[in-house]
Design an enzyme around this catalytic site. Structure first.
Site, PDB file in Angstrom:
ATOM      1  N   LYS A 112      87.961  34.155  23.546  1.00 27.82           N
ATOM      2  CA  LYS A 112      86.969  34.891  24.349  1.00 27.82           C
ATOM      3  C   LYS A 112      87.743  35.575  25.466  1.00 27.82           C
ATOM      4  CE  LYS A 112      82.900  31.887  23.906  1.00 27.82           C
ATOM      5  NZ  LYS A 112      82.280  30.682  24.517  1.00 27.82           N
ATOM      6  N   LYS A 157      74.486  24.844  17.458  1.00 28.46           N
ATOM      7  CA  LYS A 157      74.749  24.155  18.710  1.00 28.46           C
ATOM      8  C   LYS A 157      74.313  22.707  18.532  1.00 28.46           C
ATOM      9  CE  LYS A 157      76.257  27.497  21.379  1.00 28.46           C
ATOM     10  NZ  LYS A 157      77.562  27.433  22.061  1.00 28.46           N
ATOM     11  N   ASP A 210      79.024  23.611  17.414  1.00 24.37           N
ATOM     12  CA  ASP A 210      79.582  23.805  18.756  1.00 24.37           C
ATOM     13  C   ASP A 210      78.889  22.854  19.709  1.00 24.37           C
ATOM     14  OD1 ASP A 210      80.665  24.646  21.148  1.00 24.37           O
ATOM     15  OD2 ASP A 210      79.988  26.728  20.987  1.00 24.37           O
ATOM     16  N   ASP A 215      87.375  25.961  22.550  1.00 25.67           N
ATOM     17  CA  ASP A 215      86.797  27.158  23.173  1.00 25.67           C
ATOM     18  C   ASP A 215      87.093  27.055  24.672  1.00 25.67           C
ATOM     19  OD1 ASP A 215      85.178  29.090  24.335  1.00 25.67           O
ATOM     20  OD2 ASP A 215      83.312  28.466  23.399  1.00 25.67           O
ATOM     21  N   GLU A 266      83.463  22.807  17.327  1.00 22.23           N
ATOM     22  CA  GLU A 266      83.968  23.504  18.500  1.00 22.23           C
ATOM     23  C   GLU A 266      83.751  22.663  19.764  1.00 22.23           C
ATOM     24  OE1 GLU A 266      82.183  27.382  18.523  1.00 22.23           O
ATOM     25  OE2 GLU A 266      82.901  27.861  20.523  1.00 22.23           O
ATOM     26  N   GLY A 289      81.617  34.647  21.584  1.00 23.79           N
ATOM     27  CA  GLY A 289      80.609  35.545  22.148  1.00 23.79           C
ATOM     28  C   GLY A 289      79.983  34.914  23.374  1.00 23.79           C
ATOM     29  N   LYS A 307      76.609  29.013  12.962  1.00 19.49           N
ATOM     30  CA  LYS A 307      77.119  28.007  13.920  1.00 19.49           C
ATOM     31  C   LYS A 307      75.936  27.343  14.596  1.00 19.49           C
ATOM     32  CE  LYS A 307      79.081  28.661  18.542  1.00 19.49           C
ATOM     33  NZ  LYS A 307      80.150  29.377  19.273  1.00 19.49           N
ATOM     34  N   SER A 309      75.374  32.345  16.270  1.00 23.14           N
ATOM     35  CA  SER A 309      75.280  31.071  16.976  1.00 23.14           C
ATOM     36  C   SER A 309      73.809  30.732  17.124  1.00 23.14           C
ATOM     37  CB  SER A 309      75.954  31.228  18.339  1.00 23.14           C
ATOM     38  OG  SER A 309      75.861  30.042  19.089  1.00 23.14           O
TER      39      SER A 309
END
Ligand code: NPQ
Ligand code: MG
Length: 376
Positions: A271, A172, A197, A247, A222, A299, A170, A142
């Protein structure tokens, strides 16, 4: 018979190797609670609480977790010292919410119980499909929003992860940091598995903006919208071709079923801390597996304690996409356990019983900012 006689809470402070910026804030260090459940034989089991210091990602936060553990959850265990993780799980149902606090304590009890029986966490979680358990898991990483908001700095950071061998990137994103950085990464690495995400940063009227990233062949986007907006995600999923993955919204088996029924999500990030533990995480995995819905392990910047358990979970057969189960050195120069090291883009599932790793006492002591012992 095995009893849990004592529970120790350890609060540690771990400096991050670089600041981690998301749409909800920037983290410089990680303030983490570890739960140690000590049995009558003197065996310690460990669990990690993934709450942050402040209620920015979920309503839970470390001080609140200390309180609900000390005043409510730990007493439910120590009143008779039950060492049975299923019994503890059932008792915790009577406390509303607080999944991260529950997960930490449930995992510590489960870890102790498995160590006493010499069973690995992954073998317990995957007991229904023993032949299909992997011994290593594919890892993604991430990548935060660079504090400089510079695309060249982003490309430098991603380049380091690509060279390290990560199998999926991934990014952000948030309004103002989305189409251009995603385009730049996709142009530089045309074949890399890539996803985004948003951590809830968009609104229902941002369909066009999110659709602008459809040409970049993303695995998924996400949590673009607020966590309670399942119908908004369903509407958005019809407006864009990139698959939507929830998520923050997925807080229980029932919510996962609802989200799938209304087609708010076509992939799920699991998660354990968000759903109240590894037992519930496996139930969501099983539900998705029956429905042909891919899942991956999220994570929360875990130490080796939480990372070990997540790597075990991610070895179950329904985890068909690389997770945010990165190597220890993605976040920490020094981990509290022996570090998890990336090998050909994968982490190896621990072979020792329970979660399979222990904190190193000297490192734990150095990182500890507060601890408390609760006895029967
Ligand atoms: C996510 N995690 O998937 C989260 C959110 C997140 C690896 O992207 C401190 C503690 C900072 C937990 C920042 C990843 C955090 C955090 C982001 C969790 O949404
Ligand atoms: Mg997320």
């Amino acid at each position: 018979m095995t009893r849990i006689d004592r529970i120790r809470l350890h609060r540690i402070d771990m400096p991050l190797v670089r600041p981690f910026r998301t749409s909800f804030g920037t983290q410089q260090t990680r303030d983490i609670l570890l739960v140690e459940a000590i049995t009558s034989e003197g065996v310690s089991g460990w669990g990690e609480c993934v709450a942050m210091s402040w209620p920015g990602y979920s309503y839970e936060y470390v001080d609140g977790c200390v309180d609900v553990l000390t005043e409510h959850l730990v007493p439910l265990v120590l009143r008779d010292g039950t060492a049975d993780p299923l019994e503890a799980h059932g008792r915790f149902v009577r406390v509303q919410g607080h999944p991260m606090a529950k997960t930490a304590l449930e995992t510590a009890i489960l870890d102790a119980w498995l160590r006493v029986r010499n069973i690995r966490l992954v073998d317990f979680l995957g007991a229904q499909y023993p032949e299909q358990i992997r011994d290593e898991v594919d890892c993604g990483v991430s990548v935060g929003i660079p504090p400089s908001e510079s695309i060249s700095e982003l490309l430098d950071e991603v380049s380091g992860y690509v060279d390290a061998g990560y199998r999926r990137i991934k990014l952000k994103i948030e309004p103002g940091w989305d189409v251009e950085p995603v385009r730049a990464v996709r142009q530089t690495w045309p074949d890399m598995l890539l996803q985004t995400d948003a951590n809830q940063a968009y609104t229902r009227s941002d369909g066009d903006l999110l659709a602008a990233m459809d040409p970049f062949d993303l695995l998924l986007v996400e949590q673009p919208l607020p966590e309670d907006d399942l119908l908004g995600h369903a509407a958005l999923a019809r407006e864009i071709t990139t698959p939507v993955c929830l998520d923050e919204s997925i807080t229980s088996v029932a919510v996962a079923e609802t989200a799938l029924a209304v087609e708010a999500t076509s992939v799920i990030n699991i998660k354990p801390g968000r759903v109240g533990g590894y037992l519930t995480a496996v139930q969501i995995h099983d539900l998705c597996r029956e429905r042909g819905i891919p899942v991956w392990c999220g994570g929360m910047l875990e130490t080796g304690v939480g990372r070990a358990a997540n790597v075990g979970l991610a070895a179950l057969p329904g985890f068909t996409l690389p997770g945010d189960t990165s190597a220890s050195n993605r976040y920490y120069a020094v981990d509290v356990t022996p570090p998890f090291i990336l090998d050909d883009g994968r982490l190896t599932v621990p072979t020792a019983p329970g979660i399979g790793v222990d904190p190193i006492p000297e490192i734990l002591a150095e990182l500890t900012t507060w601890s408390a012992l609760i006895e029967r």
